[in-house]
Motif scaffolding. Structure first.
Motif, short mmCIF file in Angstrom:
data_model
loop_
_atom_site.label_atom_id
_atom_site.label_comp_id
_atom_site.label_asym_id
_atom_site.label_seq_id
_atom_site.Cartn_x
_atom_site.Cartn_y
_atom_site.Cartn_z
N ASP A 57 -3.32 -1.65 24.47
CA ASP A 57 -2.24 -0.78 24.02
C ASP A 57 -2.18 0.44 24.94
OD1 ASP A 57 -1.40 1.72 22.33
OD2 ASP A 57 -0.60 -0.01 21.22
N ALA A 58 -0.97 0.85 25.33
CA ALA A 58 -0.81 1.96 26.28
C ALA A 58 -1.39 3.27 25.76
CB ALA A 58 0.67 2.15 26.61
N ASP A 59 -1.38 3.47 24.45
CA ASP A 59 -1.89 4.73 23.89
C ASP A 59 -3.32 4.63 23.38
OD1 ASP A 59 0.57 6.05 24.34
OD2 ASP A 59 1.39 5.13 22.51
N HIS A 60 -3.81 3.42 23.18
CA HIS A 60 -5.15 3.20 22.65
C HIS A 60 -5.85 2.17 23.52
CE1 HIS A 60 -3.75 5.39 19.13
NE2 HIS A 60 -2.69 4.60 19.13
N HIS A 61 -6.49 2.62 24.59
CA HIS A 61 -7.06 1.72 25.60
C HIS A 61 -8.23 0.88 25.11
CE1 HIS A 61 -5.18 3.68 29.39
NE2 HIS A 61 -4.29 3.43 28.45
N GLU A 62 -8.71 1.12 23.91
CA GLU A 62 -9.77 0.28 23.35
C GLU A 62 -9.20 -0.78 22.40
OE1 GLU A 62 -12.87 0.34 24.49
OE2 GLU A 62 -12.17 1.90 25.84
N GLU A 63 -7.88 -0.80 22.24
CA GLU A 63 -7.22 -1.78 21.38
C GLU A 63 -6.74 -2.94 22.26
OE1 GLU A 63 -3.30 -2.15 18.53
OE2 GLU A 63 -4.25 -0.20 18.72
N TYR A 64 -7.50 -4.03 22.26
CA TYR A 64 -7.19 -5.19 23.09
C TYR A 64 -6.09 -6.02 22.42
CZ TYR A 64 -11.34 -3.83 25.60
OH TYR A 64 -12.24 -3.11 26.32
N LEU A 65 -5.14 -6.50 23.22
CA LEU A 65 -3.98 -7.20 22.71
C LEU A 65 -4.05 -8.69 23.03
CD1 LEU A 65 -1.27 -4.65 23.90
CD2 LEU A 65 -2.42 -4.74 21.68
N SER A 66 -3.72 -9.52 22.06
CA SER A 66 -3.67 -10.96 22.28
C SER A 66 -2.22 -11.41 22.36
CB SER A 66 -4.40 -11.71 21.17
OG SER A 66 -3.70 -11.54 19.95
N GLY A 67 -2.02 -12.64 22.79
CA GLY A 67 -0.68 -13.19 22.80
C GLY A 67 0.07 -12.98 24.11
N THR A 68 -0.65 -12.72 25.21
CA THR A 68 0.02 -12.52 26.49
C THR A 68 0.06 -13.83 27.29
OG1 THR A 68 -2.08 -11.85 27.50
CG2 THR A 68 -0.64 -10.10 26.68
N THR A 69 1.06 -13.94 28.15
CA THR A 69 1.17 -15.06 29.08
C THR A 69 1.38 -14.47 30.47
OG1 THR A 69 2.15 -16.43 27.35
CG2 THR A 69 2.41 -17.20 29.61
N LYS A 83 3.29 -19.75 44.08
CA LYS A 83 2.35 -20.01 43.00
C LYS A 83 1.04 -20.55 43.58
CE LYS A 83 4.10 -24.56 41.64
NZ LYS A 83 4.65 -25.31 40.51
N VAL A 84 -0.06 -20.20 42.93
CA VAL A 84 -1.38 -20.66 43.35
C VAL A 84 -1.52 -22.14 43.02
CG1 VAL A 84 -3.86 -20.37 42.98
CG2 VAL A 84 -2.37 -18.36 43.08
N ASN A 85 -1.24 -22.49 41.78
CA ASN A 85 -1.21 -23.88 41.32
C ASN A 85 -0.51 -23.89 39.97
OD1 ASN A 85 -3.16 -23.41 39.22
ND2 ASN A 85 -4.77 -23.56 40.77
N ASP A 86 -0.24 -25.07 39.45
CA ASP A 86 0.51 -25.17 38.20
C ASP A 86 -0.20 -24.53 37.02
OD1 ASP A 86 2.63 -26.45 39.43
OD2 ASP A 86 1.89 -28.46 38.97
N SER A 87 -1.53 -24.65 36.95
CA SER A 87 -2.25 -24.12 35.79
C SER A 87 -2.31 -22.59 35.78
CB SER A 87 -3.66 -24.70 35.72
OG SER A 87 -4.45 -24.23 36.78
N LEU A 88 -2.06 -21.94 36.92
CA LEU A 88 -2.09 -20.48 36.97
C LEU A 88 -0.70 -19.87 37.10
CD1 LEU A 88 -5.22 -19.89 39.23
CD2 LEU A 88 -5.04 -19.65 36.74
N TYR A 89 0.34 -20.69 37.01
CA TYR A 89 1.69 -20.17 37.15
C TYR A 89 2.27 -19.74 35.81
CZ TYR A 89 6.13 -19.46 39.50
OH TYR A 89 7.25 -18.89 40.04
N ASN A 90 1.68 -20.20 34.72
CA ASN A 90 2.14 -19.86 33.39
C ASN A 90 0.98 -20.12 32.43
OD1 ASN A 90 3.56 -19.43 31.06
ND2 ASN A 90 5.01 -21.09 31.36
N PHE A 91 0.08 -19.14 32.31
CA PHE A 91 -1.11 -19.36 31.48
C PHE A 91 -1.29 -18.24 30.47
CE2 PHE A 91 -2.56 -16.80 34.96
CZ PHE A 91 -3.53 -15.97 34.43
N ALA A 92 -1.89 -18.58 29.34
CA ALA A 92 -2.05 -17.64 28.23
C ALA A 92 -3.47 -17.10 28.18
CB ALA A 92 -1.72 -18.34 26.92
N SER A 132 4.82 -10.96 26.38
CA SER A 132 4.01 -9.86 25.84
C SER A 132 3.56 -10.18 24.42
CB SER A 132 4.82 -8.57 25.86
OG SER A 132 5.96 -8.71 25.02
N PRO A 133 2.57 -9.42 23.94
CA PRO A 133 2.12 -9.61 22.56
C PRO A 133 3.26 -9.26 21.59
CG PRO A 133 0.58 -8.24 23.81
CD PRO A 133 1.80 -8.40 24.65
N GLY A 134 3.24 -9.87 20.41
CA GLY A 134 4.24 -9.55 19.40
C GLY A 134 4.27 -8.06 19.09
#
Length: 189
Positions: A57-69, A83-92, A132-134
């Motif tokens: 979180d931009a205001d709380h740097h110790e709050e880790y966010l899930s749900g990113t791609t 792209k490096v390869n297919d598995s690193l072009y769109n990974f969660a 981005s995370p929800g």
């Protein structure tokens, strides 16, 4: 005779005895030289690098966010990105119980909001968030990304992210997201 201490690309002379000199140009994974009816082969295991970062979180740097791609690209000699390869072009962000949970995924770190990519060849890379995370804004990928370099001289050194756009001035490889603005609800009268 065991030969140690040869560096890839070094062109070191190898002297099996005082009367014989074999020269290897080690710029590939396998180098061979012939002498006296024998072929000497040296197989080199390429040393790769890795990068780790966290999504907070931009205001709380110790709050880790899930749900990113994410998307990882490598810079070509002409300055373009591929792209490096297919598995690193769109990974969660892999979230699971232990490292085994992330086997076969782009992200190797099972912790929420903490990501690691390993086995990267030498070169310069660009990391872009594509989902981005929800409840958080997605940074504009045309102007916001992070670059890092895996160096031939020290591929195991910690890769340091250099942020652009919203991520300019990134520290400790922590990339941020800002919450979506909450729209005002009309009052009931």
């Amino acid at each position: 005779k065991t030969i140690i201490g040869l560096l890839l690309g070094s062109g070191d002379d190898v002297r099996p005895d005082e009367d014989t000199a074999l020269t290897f140009a080690l710029d590939t994974a396998v180098a061979e030289a012939e002498h006296g009816g024998y072929t000497v082969t040296i197989r080199d295991k390429k040393i790769t690098g890795s990068v780790s970062w966290s999504k907070v979180d931009a205001d709380h740097h110790e709050e880790y966010l899930s749900g990113t791609t994410w998307r990882l690209e490598r810079r070509n000699d002409d300055g373009t990105w591929n792209k490096v390869n297919d598995s690193l072009y769109n990974f969660a962000d892999c979230v699971g119980d232990g490292n085994a949970a992330c086997a076969g995924t782009g992200d190797k770190d099972p912790a929420v909001g903490k990501l690691t990519i390993d086995n990267l060849d030498w070169g310069t890379y660009r990391l872009t968030e594509i989902a981005s995370p929800g409840g958080y804004r997605l940074p504009d990928s045309d102007r916001t990304w992070a670059e890092f370099t895996i160096r031939r001289e020290d591929p195991k050194a910690k890769a340091v992210l250099q942020g652009r756009g919203d991520w300019a001035g990134v520290t400790d490889n922590r990339l941020t997201n800002r919450p979506q603005p909450v729209s005002a609800l009309p009052s009931a009268g």
